[in-house]
Design an enzyme around this catalytic site. Structure first.
Site, mmCIF file in Angstrom:
data_model
loop_
_atom_site.group_PDB
_atom_site.id
_atom_site.type_symbol
_atom_site.label_atom_id
_atom_site.label_comp_id
_atom_site.label_asym_id
_atom_site.label_seq_id
_atom_site.Cartn_x
_atom_site.Cartn_y
_atom_site.Cartn_z
ATOM 1 N N LYS A 13 7.014 78.256 -44.012
ATOM 2 C CA LYS A 13 7.138 78.320 -45.476
ATOM 3 C C LYS A 13 7.293 76.918 -46.069
ATOM 4 O O LYS A 13 6.651 76.563 -47.051
ATOM 5 C CB LYS A 13 8.346 79.192 -45.882
ATOM 6 C CG LYS A 13 8.341 80.583 -45.271
ATOM 7 C CD LYS A 13 9.497 81.435 -45.756
ATOM 8 C CE LYS A 13 10.876 80.915 -45.399
ATOM 9 N NZ LYS A 13 11.153 80.911 -43.921
ATOM 10 N N ARG A 88 17.373 85.858 -49.915
ATOM 11 C CA ARG A 88 17.538 86.217 -48.505
ATOM 12 C C ARG A 88 18.332 87.497 -48.334
ATOM 13 O O ARG A 88 18.507 87.963 -47.214
ATOM 14 C CB ARG A 88 18.285 85.095 -47.789
ATOM 15 C CG ARG A 88 17.405 84.173 -46.934
ATOM 16 C CD ARG A 88 18.275 83.060 -46.450
ATOM 17 N NE ARG A 88 17.837 82.389 -45.279
ATOM 18 C CZ ARG A 88 17.287 81.178 -45.274
ATOM 19 N NH1 ARG A 88 17.030 80.551 -46.401
ATOM 20 N NH2 ARG A 88 16.989 80.597 -44.127
ATOM 21 N N ARG A 127 10.737 70.672 -34.341
ATOM 22 C CA ARG A 127 10.637 70.273 -35.750
ATOM 23 C C ARG A 127 11.384 68.975 -36.042
ATOM 24 O O ARG A 127 12.474 68.731 -35.530
ATOM 25 C CB ARG A 127 11.190 71.396 -36.622
ATOM 26 C CG ARG A 127 11.177 71.040 -38.098
ATOM 27 C CD ARG A 127 11.258 72.238 -38.946
ATOM 28 N NE ARG A 127 12.589 72.819 -39.002
ATOM 29 C CZ ARG A 127 12.929 73.776 -39.853
ATOM 30 N NH1 ARG A 127 12.015 74.276 -40.669
ATOM 31 N NH2 ARG A 127 14.138 74.260 -39.865
ATOM 32 N N ARG A 160 17.186 68.876 -37.176
ATOM 33 C CA ARG A 160 18.282 69.648 -37.776
ATOM 34 C C ARG A 160 19.205 70.204 -36.704
ATOM 35 O O ARG A 160 18.748 70.709 -35.692
ATOM 36 C CB ARG A 160 17.703 70.800 -38.606
ATOM 37 C CG ARG A 160 17.544 70.441 -40.053
ATOM 38 C CD ARG A 160 16.765 71.452 -40.811
ATOM 39 N NE ARG A 160 17.298 72.816 -40.738
ATOM 40 C CZ ARG A 160 16.798 73.820 -41.434
ATOM 41 N NH1 ARG A 160 15.775 73.628 -42.243
ATOM 42 N NH2 ARG A 160 17.321 75.021 -41.334
ATOM 43 N N ARG A 171 19.816 82.690 -36.217
ATOM 44 C CA ARG A 171 19.163 82.708 -37.535
ATOM 45 C C ARG A 171 18.125 83.833 -37.594
ATOM 46 O O ARG A 171 17.953 84.475 -38.626
ATOM 47 C CB ARG A 171 18.518 81.352 -37.827
ATOM 48 C CG ARG A 171 19.563 80.290 -38.178
ATOM 49 C CD ARG A 171 19.021 78.882 -38.041
ATOM 50 N NE ARG A 171 17.958 78.603 -38.961
ATOM 51 C CZ ARG A 171 17.093 77.584 -38.815
ATOM 52 N NH1 ARG A 171 17.209 76.761 -37.789
ATOM 53 N NH2 ARG A 171 16.150 77.387 -39.697
HETATM 54 P P1 AMP Z 1 16.573 77.047 -44.365
HETATM 55 O O1 AMP Z 1 16.369 75.586 -44.605
HETATM 56 O O2 AMP Z 1 15.889 77.909 -45.379
HETATM 57 O O3 AMP Z 1 16.248 77.450 -42.950
HETATM 58 O O4 AMP Z 1 18.138 77.327 -44.565
HETATM 59 C C1 AMP Z 1 19.075 76.697 -43.739
HETATM 60 C C2 AMP Z 1 20.412 77.401 -43.863
HETATM 61 O O5 AMP Z 1 20.888 77.301 -45.209
HETATM 62 C C3 AMP Z 1 20.395 78.888 -43.564
HETATM 63 O O6 AMP Z 1 20.471 79.169 -42.176
HETATM 64 C C4 AMP Z 1 21.638 79.338 -44.313
HETATM 65 O O7 AMP Z 1 22.811 78.974 -43.640
HETATM 66 C C5 AMP Z 1 21.555 78.498 -45.583
HETATM 67 N N1 AMP Z 1 20.747 79.158 -46.639
HETATM 68 C C6 AMP Z 1 19.573 78.724 -47.162
HETATM 69 N N2 AMP Z 1 19.131 79.562 -48.105
HETATM 70 C C7 AMP Z 1 20.042 80.566 -48.172
HETATM 71 C C8 AMP Z 1 20.116 81.755 -48.934
HETATM 72 N N3 AMP Z 1 19.176 82.100 -49.820
HETATM 73 N N4 AMP Z 1 21.215 82.543 -48.736
HETATM 74 C C9 AMP Z 1 22.177 82.223 -47.871
HETATM 75 N N5 AMP Z 1 22.149 81.130 -47.097
HETATM 76 C C10 AMP Z 1 21.084 80.288 -47.241
#
Ligand code: AMP
Length: 222
Positions: A13, A88, A127, A160, A171
């Site tokens: 994404k 989410r 990544r 990360r 995750r």
């Molecule tokens: P991402 O970069 O989208 O993989 O997000 C990394 C982390 O940020 C996730 O594993 C969550 O801990 C937190 N996070 C990001 N977006 C959300 C969301 N919409 N709701 C809750 N936690 C989020």
């Protein structure tokens, strides 16, 4: 154009959003990126979110919803936006729907990146991310021209903490438990379009551009 990019971690994404930003001239709103910025700044929200992020758990809905509601007030979202990693949960999806209704706008499409868990694990393991502009790379599939340096802005690339295999597996569990129900939620609203997130980035990009044209979201000359 107002888009939601939906799919598990590692579905591509963020990569697609970065590629689309150029073609569509609309902002890429990634709640993950915003939260990581807050953690880096050690802001009150960052301090609350840090633990959840490092364990691969979801940050509480109220925090994330507030972040997105604030972001949607900015002037640059008038031309449209791509939401990546939000919503989410059903609660987040309902909050988004209410907020957009108030603004008298709606989502044009929800693109679901249907992706095998093995693809996510393989991709996230390699990544690398730009510490300045958040562009995504992969040590094998999409390496930068100069090792450790972002092609787009010259920023340093980093790995990360939550891309460790064990955290990625959590995750993915969280995704299937909390987020996957949004596939049906948006399908019922007639907004969902599904593509394969297992394909290579260039191929997915071409599929997306064709989809936008087909949906009448882009002039056919583009
Ligand atoms: P991402 O970069 O989208 O993989 O997000 C990394 C982390 O940020 C996730 O594993 C969550 O801990 C937190 N996070 C990001 N977006 C959300 C969301 N919409 N709701 C809750 N936690 C989020």
């Amino acid at each position: 154009m107002r888009l939601v990019l939906l799919g598990p971690p590692g579905a591509g994404k963020g990569t697609q959003a970065n590629m689309l930003k150029e073609s569509l001239s609309i902002p890429h709103i990634s709640t993950g990126d915003i939260l990581r910025e807050r953690v880096k700044d050690n802001s009150p929200i960052g301090r609350k979110a840090r633990q959840f992020i490092s364990q691969g758990e979801l940050v509480p809905d109220d925090i994330v919803i507030e972040i997105v509601m604030d972001r949607l007030k900015a002037a640059d979202v008038k031309s449209g936006f791509m939401l990546d990693g939000f919503p989410r949960t059903r609660l987040q999806a309902e909050a988004l729907s209410r907020a957009l209704k108030k603004l008298n706008i709606s989502i044009d499409l929800v693109v679901y990146f249907k992706t095998q868990p093995e693809t996510s694990i393989r991709r996230l393991g390699g990544r690398r991310i730009c510490s300045q502009c958040q562009a995504n790379y992969h040590v094998q599939n999409m390496p930068p021209q100069k090792q450790g340096i972002c092609d787009q802005c010259g920023g340093a690339l980093y790995e990360r903490e939550d891309d460790k295999e064990e955290t990625v597996r959590n995750r993915l569990d969280v995704y299937f438990r909390e987020t996957a129900e949004l596939i049906d939620y948006y399908r019922e609203k007639g907004l969902l379009r599904t593509l394969s997130g297992d394909k290579e980035a260039k191929e997915v990009f071409a599929i997306l551009m064709a989809l936008f044209k087909q949906e009448g979201l882009m002039p056919s000359c583009q």
